[in-house]
Design an enzyme around this catalytic site. Structure first.
Site, PDB file in Angstrom:
ATOM      1  N   ASP A   9      -6.517   9.036   9.030  1.00 57.02           N
ATOM      2  CA  ASP A   9      -7.074  10.020   8.101  1.00 57.02           C
ATOM      3  C   ASP A   9      -6.819  11.437   8.616  1.00 57.02           C
ATOM      4  O   ASP A   9      -6.741  11.664   9.831  1.00 57.02           O
ATOM      5  CB  ASP A   9      -8.583   9.824   7.946  1.00 57.02           C
ATOM      6  CG  ASP A   9      -8.926   8.648   7.050  1.00 57.02           C
ATOM      7  OD1 ASP A   9      -8.046   8.200   6.293  1.00 57.02           O
ATOM      8  OD2 ASP A   9     -10.074   8.169   7.117  1.00 57.02           O
ATOM      9  N   ARG A  32      -0.693   8.955   2.316  1.00 57.16           N
ATOM     10  CA  ARG A  32      -1.742   9.129   1.309  1.00 57.16           C
ATOM     11  C   ARG A  32      -1.809  10.621   1.003  1.00 57.16           C
ATOM     12  O   ARG A  32      -2.039  11.443   1.900  1.00 57.16           O
ATOM     13  CB  ARG A  32      -3.084   8.643   1.846  1.00 57.16           C
ATOM     14  CG  ARG A  32      -4.254   8.852   0.863  1.00 57.16           C
ATOM     15  CD  ARG A  32      -5.583   8.645   1.558  1.00 57.16           C
ATOM     16  NE  ARG A  32      -5.709   7.307   2.098  1.00 57.16           N
ATOM     17  CZ  ARG A  32      -6.442   7.010   3.180  1.00 57.16           C
ATOM     18  NH1 ARG A  32      -7.079   7.972   3.842  1.00 57.16           N
ATOM     19  NH2 ARG A  32      -6.519   5.773   3.614  1.00 57.16           N
TER      20      ARG A  32
END
Length: 305
Positions: free
Chosen positions: A132, A182
């Site tokens: 992330d 992402r």
């Protein structure tokens, strides 16, 4: 008013006193509507239910900014435990993690050591791990570590945030690695020196990044609840004959459930980001900051138990 609300909840997300109270009282106050419990065992039935509905999952053990090497080791063990649980249950799930939870602010060497352990465990079961992205001050370090590890571990992804000016160049530098990315708008409070100040510019840049990464032939996860972004992606892949196995839509657990189901019904791959853990407070506050509608959603959660 929307800007004031966003700044307010981003400010609360960093409040250590409220964070300690949140851990004490658990996932009340509507957070249990968007957090899958405090352990992977509590989250697993939710993962299996989502899989049964035709949705894929990525799980994230919540927690960041650890203060000691021991705590970082504990977070590493928890990530490995999540991977083992996914494999044991045959769940369709990936794992997401934050480098600060593995000790990024303590030592780069510690993070690399912990990442090798996690990625070696994930490789046993062919499970993808996504790093992330956090705030802009850690962006460069995160991408450098991703680049270092990607050559050895193909099933490794990371995140690029469209509200940062640097993201277009980051895509160019990542492209030779055939990255699994992402693409998101971004959920941290950032200075106008590093981030686009207007939503319109953030949205436009996200569309640009989606198009660029897909046309470069790289696997792309479009992480957005925004209908305009979703429709843009649908049109883009149709016009350029991009197969459905080259991209997926990602949405947060508990958000836009009907849209998730509809996209899956239309044949698109949809992945649900399912966080779990005791350190849910910062995550929850950032979700409230992102969209005013989320505040009403949380309030409904409090009074609908």
């Amino acid at each position: 008013m929307e800007a004031i609300s966003k700044n307010f909840f981003l400010y609360l997300s960093n409040n250590k006193v409220l964070d300690r109270l949140a851990k004490r009282f658990g996932t009340n106050f509507g957070a249990d509507k968007i957090v899958g419990g405090e352990t992977i065992s509590q989250a697993m039935p939710i993962i299996q239910k989502l899989n049964h509905e035709g949705l894929h999952v990525t799980v994230d053990h919540l927690g960041e900014f650890v203060a000691s090497e021991e705590e970082a080791r504990q977070r590493t063990e928890e990530c490995m435990h999540s991977i083992q649980a996914i494999a044991t249950h045959g769940a369709q799930s990936e794992v997401s993690l934050k480098l600060t939870s593995l000790g990024l602010d303590i030592s780069r060497d510690i993070v690399i050591e912990h990442m090798h352990r996690i990625l070696q465990e994930a490789a046993k079961y062919d499970i993808t791990v996504t790093i992330d992205m956090e705030d802009s001050s850690r962006c460069g370090q995160t991408l450098d570590i991703y680049k270092e590890l990607k050559a050895q571990y193909p099933n490794l992804g990371t995140v690029v945030q469209s509200y940062l000016y640097r993201s277009d160049q980051d895509l160019d530098e990542l492209s030779p690695l055939d990255p699994y990315l992402r693409l998101v708008k971004g959920a941290y409070k950032e200075s106008g020196k590093v981030a686009f100040p207007e939503k319109r510019l953030v949205d436009d840049n996200l569309k640009h990044l989606i198009k660029k990464n897909l046309l470069n032939g790289h696997y792309t996860a479009i992480a957005s609840h925004d209908d305009a972004i979703i429709d843009f992606t649908k049109q883009l892949v149709q016009e350029n004959n991009i197969p459905n196995d080259r991209f997926e839509f990602q949405m947060l657990y508990g958000m836009r459930n009907e849209t998730q189901a509809q996209l899956a019904k239309e044949g698109y791959k949809v992945r649900v980001y399912l966080p779990y853990g005791e350190d849910w407070y910062g995550y929850f506050m950032r979700r409230l900051a992102e969209r005013p509608a989320n505040i009403a959603f949380a309030l409904r959660g409090i009074f609908s138990k």
